[in-house]
Design an enzyme around this catalytic site. Structure first.
Site, short mmCIF file in Angstrom:
data_model
loop_
_atom_site.label_atom_id
_atom_site.label_comp_id
_atom_site.label_asym_id
_atom_site.label_seq_id
_atom_site.Cartn_x
_atom_site.Cartn_y
_atom_site.Cartn_z
N HIS A 61 -12.81 -6.91 9.18
CA HIS A 61 -13.39 -6.89 7.84
C HIS A 61 -14.74 -6.22 7.81
O HIS A 61 -15.13 -5.62 6.82
CB HIS A 61 -13.44 -8.32 7.29
CG HIS A 61 -12.13 -8.74 6.72
ND1 HIS A 61 -11.68 -10.03 6.74
CD2 HIS A 61 -11.16 -8.02 6.13
CE1 HIS A 61 -10.49 -10.08 6.19
NE2 HIS A 61 -10.15 -8.88 5.81
N GLU B 136 11.88 6.87 7.46
CA GLU B 136 11.10 6.70 8.68
C GLU B 136 11.99 6.43 9.89
O GLU B 136 11.50 6.05 10.94
CB GLU B 136 10.05 5.59 8.51
CG GLU B 136 10.58 4.27 8.02
CD GLU B 136 9.49 3.21 7.79
OE1 GLU B 136 8.36 3.37 8.28
OE2 GLU B 136 9.80 2.22 7.10
N ASP C 226 6.22 5.89 11.87
CA ASP C 226 7.44 5.42 12.55
C ASP C 226 8.39 6.57 12.84
O ASP C 226 8.99 6.63 13.90
CB ASP C 226 8.16 4.37 11.69
CG ASP C 226 7.57 2.98 11.92
OD1 ASP C 226 7.29 2.65 13.09
OD2 ASP C 226 7.34 2.25 10.94
#
Ligand code: PEP
Ligand code: MG
Length: 561
Positions: free
Chosen positions: A183, A424, A448
């Site tokens: 974060h 993908e 992917d």
């Protein structure tokens, strides 16, 4: 003069300044056994700390969703109960009970394979420290001694630390720990502060008041540089800042080439805050909303209602287009509250649509939430990892069930909602012509697709040199997918990282890609390249590339060294 190289850029930019070492507040937690009579007192102390932390977090949560998530974690009944049980039954003082229970959560997060989830341990540590500060009445601010602009160097910076920073005095920061999806990295990007994370040796190499050049984009840290080096980087910095200014000025202009070809430039988002951050770049929409983050950040499968409110907020923010990908969990993404069986090959295993089709009730909760939110904006639904028409039809059948359920309850949804799929997998490339007749759009997932076409694990460092989306087989697959889409009058977008690769942009333009979707930070640069490109020249370039069958030849045509 010393030189360090780090490969985790949290936020790009060049700065030169003095080091400020951030000292961590050390909490002393003693194990104290309390008597039966004192148990109640400890519970009251703990509850008072929780109330105080909630009060502190509420205003922060209004402007920053990271603190919203922290607030939810503090309110989380499992955490609260486990700590009070430890006080009541094991008869420990509140500090020790808190440290033990949060320690278990931290360990659990840190043991997860997924990098994003591992970094949630930092959020739990942040909450623990807030509660400990409150229990021990500590109100120190590690930044209070900063009186001039500095580059912060720290073990790690929690979101709470970052919120205390006086940004007037922070040129940039370098942390020893942390990853690019932590974060703090996200906050650095949002604030536009250059930052590097995961600089393992930094604390051994720098002292307070050393001068440091931080070139976050290229991962360079130069400690106590000589004057020639300072001059060189000052020039680089002026050039970089000037270019950023120019790019920002063009932000409102459309992504259209010199000869008039318009493409869509969209953002990939993991949450609503990513969309808010991207709005400054005048995006054409969200090409990929990774809904799994909503699941991964939770302590339970998010309910239909919980999801509806997030999707609705996102749809209202981004009226042009919001492409919500249904849950893409599995592979390297796990859930803390669901036990996945150990698999030999998780990327070839139980993931994405395979899970959704099996956990049908969970899938329907998500689909109803998306459909309901579609009444508030231009939402598109996208299915991940499809390998067969049967799978696609099954997903669409379940979607139809949800639509009928909503109709029966008179709940509105967008009857024109578009349904698309990620391309993908090699299977979906080979069947692209057939799939194009059954969906409204394609989005190419090169992250992917590259690993599956080349049989090269996208996360395996040992073979990362072989993972390359410029490989002729990947390029020809992309060409084939776009052609199949256009022959069937549907659009082809791309939401894999390749779409934001500046070296690929002319090639993809020339191949006819309709929509480029990427992380927000890449948008200004890609827009600039597109606006200065000629579509006609790009088509010639792409034709030329498609004739080549080696990586080197492709690099040569594209001018890549
Ligand atoms: C992709 O595979 O290209 C993609 C966008 O999905 P993810 O990276 O989330 O797997
Ligand atoms: Mg994918």
């Amino acid at each position: 003069m010393k030189f360090l190289k780090v490969d985790k850029t949290a936020s790009k930019g060049i700065v030169i300044g003095k080091v400020y070492l951030v000292q961590k507040t050390e909490f002393k937690v003693n194990t104290v056994s309390v008597t039966e009579d004192d148990v109640e007192k400890e519970i009251v102390r703990f509850e008072a700390a929780v109330t105080k932390v909630k009060e502190d977090l509420i205003p922060l949560a209004e402007t920053n969703p990271i603190f919203g998530a922290h607030l939810e974690m503090v309110k989380d009944i499992t955490l609260y109960d486990s700590i009070t049980v430890k006080i009541k039954e094991d008869k420990y003082n509140a500090e020790y009970a808190l440290e033990t229970v949060t320690g278990e959560f931290i360990q659990m997060f840190e043991s997860l394979e997924d990098e994003y989830m591992r970094e949630r341990a930092a959020d739990m540590k942040d909450i623990r420290d807030r509660l400990l500060s409150s229990l021990q009445g500590i109100t120190s601010n590690p930044f209070e001694k900063i009186k001039e602009p500095v580059i912060l160097v720290a073990e790690d910076l929690s979101p709470s630390d970052t919120a205390k920073l006086n940004l007037k005095y922070v040129l940039g920061f370098i942390t020893r720990d942390g990853g690019v999806t932590s974060h703090v990295s996200i906050m650095a990007k949002g604030l536009g502060i250059p930052a590097l994370v995961g600089a393992t040796d930094i604390l051994k190499e720098v002292k307070e008041d050393d001068t440091v050049i931080l070139n976050a984009g290229s991962g360079e840290i130069i400690i106590n540089p000589d004057s020639d080096t300072v001059n060189r980087y000052q020039n680089l910095k002026s050039e970089y800042d000037k270019r950023q200014m120019e790019l920002t000025k063009q932000g409102h202009l459309p992504a259209v080439t010199k000869d008039g070809r318009k493409v869509s430039l969209c953002v990939n988002a993991g949450n609503v805050q990513d969309i808010k951050n991207a709005l400054q770049y005048h995006i054409d929409g969200v090409g990929l909303f990774r809904s799994e983050f909503l699941y991964m950040e939770n302590t339970h499968f998010p309910t239909e209602e919980e999801q509806f409110s997030v999707y609705k907020e996102a749809a209202l923010l981004c009226s042009e287009e919001l492409t919500i990908r249904t849950l893409d969990i599995g592979g390297d993404k796990s859930l803390s509250y669901y036990r996945f069986e150990k698999e030999e090959n998780p990327f070839l295993g139980w993931r994405a649509i395979r899970i959704s089709l099996e956990l049908k009730d969970m899938f329907k909760d998500q689909l109803r939430a998306i459909l309901r939110a579609s009444a508030y904006g231009n939402i598109r639904i996208m299915f991940p990892m499809i390998i067969s028409p049967e799978e696609l039809r099954m997903a669409k059948e379940i979607l139809k069930e949800c639509q009928e359920e909503l109709n029966n309850r008179n709940i509105p949804w967008n009857k024109q909602i578009e349904v698309g799929m990620m391309i993908e997998t090699p299977a979906s490339v080979i069947l692209a012509e057939d799939f194009a007749k059954e969906v409204d759009f394609f989005s190419i997932g090169t992250n992917d697709l590259t690993q599956y076409i080349l049989a090269v694990d996208r996360g395996n460092k040992k073979i990362s040199r072989m993972y390359n989306s410029f490989h002729p087989s990947v390029i020809r697959s992309i060409a084939r997918i776009i052609k199949a889409a256009h022959d069937n009058n549907i659009k082809a977008g791309m939401c894999g990282e390749f779409a934001g690769d500046e070296k690929a942009v002319l090639l993809l333009l020339g191949l006819g890609l309709d929509e480029f979707s990427m992380s927000a930070g890449e948008i200004p640069n890609i827009k600039n390249l597109l606006r200065n490109a000629s579509y006609e020249e790009a088509v010639n370039l792409a034709n030329n590339v498609c004739e080549k069958n080696t990586l080197n030849e492709i690099y040569e045509v594209l001018g890549i060294n």
